[in-house]
Design a protein around this motif. Structure first.
Motif, PDB file in Angstrom:
ATOM      1  N   THR A 147      -1.817  -9.706   1.478  1.00  0.00           N
ATOM      2  CA  THR A 147      -1.359 -11.064   1.530  1.00  0.00           C
ATOM      3  C   THR A 147      -0.459 -11.484   2.460  1.00  0.00           C
ATOM      4  N   ASP A 148      -0.210 -12.328   3.227  1.00  0.00           N
ATOM      5  CA  ASP A 148       0.764 -12.541   4.307  1.00  0.00           C
ATOM      6  C   ASP A 148       1.391 -11.332   4.790  1.00  0.00           C
ATOM      7  N   GLU A 177      -2.885 -11.745  -3.969  1.00  0.00           N
ATOM      8  CA  GLU A 177      -2.869 -12.895  -4.433  1.00  0.00           C
ATOM      9  C   GLU A 177      -4.403 -13.154  -5.094  1.00  0.00           C
ATOM     10  N   ASP A 178      -5.376 -12.488  -4.614  1.00  0.00           N
ATOM     11  CA  ASP A 178      -6.972 -12.493  -5.186  1.00  0.00           C
ATOM     12  C   ASP A 178      -6.987 -11.602  -6.534  1.00  0.00           C
ATOM     13  N   GLY A 179      -5.800 -10.973  -6.704  1.00  0.00           N
ATOM     14  CA  GLY A 179      -5.826 -10.137  -8.014  1.00  0.00           C
ATOM     15  C   GLY A 179      -6.602  -8.806  -7.669  1.00  0.00           C
ATOM     16  N   LYS A 180      -6.627  -8.382  -6.427  1.00  0.00           N
ATOM     17  CA  LYS A 180      -7.291  -7.099  -5.881  1.00  0.00           C
ATOM     18  C   LYS A 180      -6.260  -6.081  -5.302  1.00  0.00           C
ATOM     19  N   ALA A 181      -6.372  -4.823  -5.441  1.00  0.00           N
ATOM     20  CA  ALA A 181      -5.362  -4.001  -4.837  1.00  0.00           C
ATOM     21  C   ALA A 181      -5.377  -4.054  -3.465  1.00  0.00           C
ATOM     22  N   SER A 182      -4.320  -3.980  -2.823  1.00  0.00           N
ATOM     23  CA  SER A 182      -4.273  -4.010  -1.134  1.00  0.00           C
ATOM     24  C   SER A 182      -4.668  -2.446  -0.822  1.00  0.00           C
ATOM     25  N   VAL A 183      -5.156  -2.347   0.367  1.00  0.00           N
ATOM     26  CA  VAL A 183      -5.517  -0.935   0.592  1.00  0.00           C
ATOM     27  C   VAL A 183      -4.174  -0.450   1.250  1.00  0.00           C
ATOM     28  N   GLN A 184      -4.000   0.977   1.011  1.00  0.00           N
ATOM     29  CA  GLN A 184      -2.483   1.261   1.171  1.00  0.00           C
ATOM     30  C   GLN A 184      -2.673   2.186   2.312  1.00  0.00           C
ATOM     31  N   PRO A 185      -1.580   2.250   3.121  1.00  0.00           N
ATOM     32  CA  PRO A 185      -1.642   3.121   4.332  1.00  0.00           C
ATOM     33  C   PRO A 185      -1.679   4.491   3.897  1.00  0.00           C
ATOM     34  N   ASN A 186      -2.422   5.356   4.667  1.00  0.00           N
ATOM     35  CA  ASN A 186      -2.220   6.739   4.192  1.00  0.00           C
ATOM     36  C   ASN A 186      -1.655   7.910   5.107  1.00  0.00           C
TER      37      ASN A 186
END
Length: 82
Positions: free
Chosen positions: A59-60, A68-77
């Motif tokens: 988000t942003d 903001e959609d209630g979902k986890a963001s994909v984390q950099p690995n």
């Protein structure tokens, strides 16, 4: 320099190249503190340090634990210096 896991990645605002699953390896991100999460608590997170298109789940341009959609963001690995 070769790719490293995210544990030693700089968290001082230094921009670096990052691999984000499903979003490639040419992402330039950095850490920022002083954000406010959905609970009103102060937190830190990864953000896009250059004008690039972030993953939809950021988000942003910020990698939130929950977006903001209630979902986890994909984390950099992985990361490496620019």
């Amino acid at each position: 320099m070769s790719w490293q896991s995210m544990e030693p990645a700089p968290r001082d605002g230094t921009a670096f190249q990052a691999k984000i699953p499903g979003h490639g390896s040419d992402n330039v991100i950095a850490w920022t503190d002083g954000l406010i999460d959905s609970d009103g608590s102060e937190c830190g997170s990864w953000y896009f340090a250059e004008d690039q298109e972030p993953p939809e789940c950021w988000t942003d341009g910020v990698c939130w634990t929950v977006n903001e959609d209630g979902k986890a963001s994909v984390q950099p690995n992985h990361w490496k210096p620019l």
